[in-house]
Write a protein that holds these residues in place. Structure first.
Motif, short mmCIF file in Angstrom:
data_model
loop_
_atom_site.label_atom_id
_atom_site.label_comp_id
_atom_site.label_asym_id
_atom_site.label_seq_id
_atom_site.Cartn_x
_atom_site.Cartn_y
_atom_site.Cartn_z
N ILE A 6 0.84 -1.20 0.00
CA ILE A 6 0.00 0.00 0.00
C ILE A 6 0.87 1.25 0.00
O ILE A 6 0.65 2.19 -0.77
CB ILE A 6 -0.94 0.00 1.22
N VAL A 7 1.89 1.25 0.86
CA VAL A 7 2.74 2.45 0.97
C VAL A 7 3.48 2.71 -0.33
O VAL A 7 3.53 3.85 -0.82
CB VAL A 7 3.72 2.30 2.16
N VAL A 10 1.01 4.19 -2.70
CA VAL A 10 0.72 5.58 -2.38
C VAL A 10 1.84 6.49 -2.89
O VAL A 10 1.60 7.53 -3.52
CB VAL A 10 0.52 5.75 -0.86
N THR A 71 -3.17 12.71 -3.14
CA THR A 71 -2.14 11.89 -2.53
C THR A 71 -0.85 12.67 -2.36
O THR A 71 -0.16 12.55 -1.34
CB THR A 71 -1.85 10.67 -3.44
N SER A 74 -0.67 14.88 0.74
CA SER A 74 -0.56 14.07 1.96
C SER A 74 0.84 13.52 2.12
O SER A 74 1.43 13.59 3.19
CB SER A 74 -1.55 12.91 1.91
N VAL A 75 1.37 12.96 1.03
CA VAL A 75 2.69 12.34 1.12
C VAL A 75 3.77 13.38 1.38
O VAL A 75 4.63 13.20 2.25
CB VAL A 75 3.00 11.54 -0.17
N ALA A 201 1.52 8.05 9.39
CA ALA A 201 0.08 7.81 9.37
C ALA A 201 -0.66 8.94 10.08
O ALA A 201 -1.60 9.53 9.52
CB ALA A 201 -0.23 6.47 10.01
N ILE A 204 -0.50 12.32 8.28
CA ILE A 204 -1.41 12.42 7.13
C ILE A 204 -2.82 12.76 7.61
O ILE A 204 -3.52 13.59 7.03
CB ILE A 204 -1.36 11.11 6.31
N TRP A 224 -7.20 15.68 0.26
CA TRP A 224 -8.29 14.87 0.80
C TRP A 224 -9.10 15.64 1.84
O TRP A 224 -10.31 15.56 1.88
CB TRP A 224 -7.73 13.57 1.39
N ALA A 248 -9.54 7.02 0.73
CA ALA A 248 -8.12 7.21 0.39
C ALA A 248 -7.31 7.42 1.66
O ALA A 248 -6.25 6.82 1.86
CB ALA A 248 -7.96 8.40 -0.55
N THR A 252 -4.53 4.72 3.09
CA THR A 252 -3.15 5.18 3.27
C THR A 252 -2.69 5.00 4.71
O THR A 252 -1.61 4.46 4.98
CB THR A 252 -3.03 6.66 2.87
N GLY A 255 -2.20 1.49 5.56
CA GLY A 255 -0.96 1.00 4.96
C GLY A 255 0.25 1.33 5.82
O GLY A 255 1.08 0.47 6.10
#
Lengths: 279, 339
Positions: A6-7, A10, A71, A74-75, A201, A204, A224, A248, A252, A255
């Protein structure tokens, strides 16, 4: 394992949207789905369909494209904030632990002051002072996480400090900076790495919460939190508008948490042995 | 000429329960190329003495009093940086358990290499290092030579091994190689063979003997094992509860101990040439190091204690070829003078 997939996914999506936006002028996403910034007043709040897999929002923008683009924020915020927080926290934690009182006392009480605020409230207050903007969001969230990393580093350094190889390094006449950076820190990294993943986590979530409250990055960017904030009015009429950005976030965060769990299991043999012993 | 001269050293630890006098007036002299054994029970202050010499006693411990002279220089007057430059290059230390004395995250070769880089290259600009214009090649060769000298087979291959890939004995050899890398004039060896089995111990002892003969290094060998002292040392210093009880050449102290504590210590060693002798067990236990009374430290356990012993701790009186902190030594001294 699942967490890792998942990570990686992302990060891949974030990288894709960054390249697409800055280098290719959103050609790729437009070709695949739709331009996330393009409004269409004839396509407001459409339910999911083949053309718009996640539906559209109140301005007729494609939610799938916007979720993908979200995304990135967030990242970037997560990585930068937690990266900054861990760098500062590791320095504070190792200096306080290595030199002991009175530096330890002063440093740790300063961390206690930061910890005494509820984290989201502290971030909100900082955003209210600093104003909106990407770098301010990063800074506000980073400040909140500094004490966590400082404390974890401190406790690790304290326990490593009494190990004999550290005494040996001192007896060999190494300077303090070398002892901390080359002897102690490499042996203290495990819990810091694990904490880094878990903090990603929650960072985010914090970014989404700030955006949701209107204190995040500039509202023209799809994130988001901003999408959820916009979806609030339509929650009874257009379920897809709030569900997909929410999903989403959830996927994330899940993940990163799963990755953190498996990292902890893989890196900490002590805990693993305990877990097997219980079975 | 003495390499190290410690006089009246007091190292105290301030704890919540009171002052612990770990080292309480120790005199210690180590001559050029001499191996001095420092013997005593656990908690007698042997290791703290060594750490005090290096200035590595951590809070709450502190050197309260006394002078430490190395090579004519007063170590306590040196700055941290000067002392740091001395550690590992002029005075080095070998630790008890080699398995924990190496950093587990770096290769053994790298760790030896770092010693040379710290003490010999001075500040090298990172850019210079990046392009390899430093002494790395030369250092690597010296490290490999040193590993070979201590008897590690195929040192080129072992250079890149991590500590956990070494056996205990091999790792202690590497530790010894590390301690003599900069050809120090004094090595403080803190029970370097205690964690090893007896056959390896013998090998390490002869290795040390050879190194001392080759390099002319002086050694302070800390141990609780009298047989090691007999096999290796030139002179022996017996410590008890932070005080020196007796010192002298190994042969005379072991064959004709002057202090009742040394006598007891020797009688409690099992001997293969007297299989039927019952092992001697000293009465009582080591006194509490907090709030030590002013009487002789050993008085409560001493079979030969008399009134004077409960008044004050005796100073070191000269014996035939050494010194002993016992009133009996003073009395025999006085007797001799009368005759």
């Amino acid at each position: 394992m699942v967490g890792g997939v998942i990570v990686v996914g992302v990060f891949a999506v974030a990288l894709f949207s960054a390249i697409d936006d800055f280098l290719l002028n959103r050609q790729l996403i437009t070709m695949l789905v739709a331009d996330p910034y393009e409004t269409d007043r004839f396509a407001r709040l459409l339910a999911p369909s083949l053309e718009h897999p996640f539906g559209t929002d109140e301005q007729g923008r494609d939610i799938f494209a916007r979720t993908l683009y979200g995304t990135r924020t967030s990242v970037v915020v997560g990585l930068a904030a937690v990266g900054f927080a861990s760098a500062v926290g590791i320095v504070i934690g190792s200096v306080t632990a290595y030199y002991g009182d009175p530096i330890d006392m002063i440093g740790m009480r300063a961390m206690d002051v930061l910890l005494s605020f509820p984290s989201i409230l502290l971030a909100i207050a900082l955003m209210a002072i600093l104003g909106r903007g990407l770098e301010n969001v990063i800074f506000a969230i980073a400040i909140v996480y500094v004490p966590t990393f400082a404390r974890i580093t401190r406790s690790e350094v304290l326990s490593e400090k009494s190990e004999q190889y550290v005494g040996a390094a001192r007896a060999m006449g190494y300077p303090d900076t070398n002892i901390v950076s080359r002897e102690i820190l490499p042996n203290s990294l495990t819990p810091i790495i694990v904490q880094f993943t878990f903090s990603m986590a929650t960072a985010i979530i914090a970014e989404a919460a700030l955006s949701f409250l209107g204190l995040g990055v500039s509202p023209i960017h799809p994130t988001w939190g901003i999408m959820l904030s916009g979806a609030r009015q339509y929650i009874t009429s257009a379920w897809w508008y709030s569900i997909f950005p929410g999903l989403a976030i959830m996927v994330t965060v899940l993940g990163f948490n799963l990755l953190g769990d498996s990292l902890r299991d893989a890196l900490d043999p002590q805990q693993q042995r305990d877990a097997e012993g219980r079975m | 000429m003495s390499v190290l001269n410690v006089e009246n050293l007091h190292t105290y630890f301030e704890t919540d329960r009171g002052q612990v006098r770990a080292v309480d007036g120790v005199d210690l002299e180590i001559g050029d190329g001499e191996i001095v054994g420092l013997v005593g029970e656990s908690g007698s202050g042997k290791s703290v003495t060594a750490l005090s010499v290096l200035g590595l006693v951590d809070a709450p411990g502190r050197v309260v009093e006394g002078s430490i002279e190395y090579d004519g220089r007063d170590l306590q007057s040196l700055s941290d940086a000067e002392l740091g430059a001395l550690r590992g290059s002029d005075i080095s230390m070998v630790f008890q358990d080699p398995m924990t004395a190496f950093n587990p995250t770096q290769t053994v070769g790298r760790q030896l290499h770092d010693v040379l880089r710290t003490h010999e290259s001075g500040p090298v600009h990172p850019l210079v290092r990046l392009f390899g214009f430093d002494h790395s090649k030369e250092y690597k060769k010296r490290v490999i030579d040193a590993l070979e000298r201590v008897g590690i087979p195929s040192p080129e291959e072992r250079y890149d091994d991590y500590p956990h890939e070494f056996s205990g004995g091999m790792l202690q050899r590497a530790m010894i190689a590390m301690s003599v890398l900069c050809e120090p004039s004094l090595v403080l060896a803190d029970e370097p063979t205690t964690a090893l089995d007896v056959t390896i111990e013998r090998q390490i002892l002869s290795l040390f003997r050879n190194l001392v003969d080759d390099l002319g290094t002086s050694v302070l060998w800390i141990t609780h094992d009298i047989s090691v002292v007999a096999a290796l040392c030139d002179r022996v210093v017996v410590m008890y509860a932070g005080k020196v009880m007796e010192e002298g050449p190994v042969e005379s102290v072991l064959s004709d101990p002057q202090h009742p504590y040394t006598k007891g210590l020797l009688q409690s060693v099992p001997r293969y040439d007297e299989p039927d002798r019952e092992l001697y067990v000293m009465e009582g236990s080591v006194p509490n190091p907090i709030d030590v009374p002013s009487q002789c430290r050993f008085a409560d356990r001493c079979p030969e204690a008399h009134e004077r012993c409960f008044e004050a701790h005796p100073r070191l009186y000269p014996t035939e070829d050494g010194r002993a902190a016992c009133y009996l030594a003073e009395e025999s001294l006085a007797m001799e003078e009368k005759l």
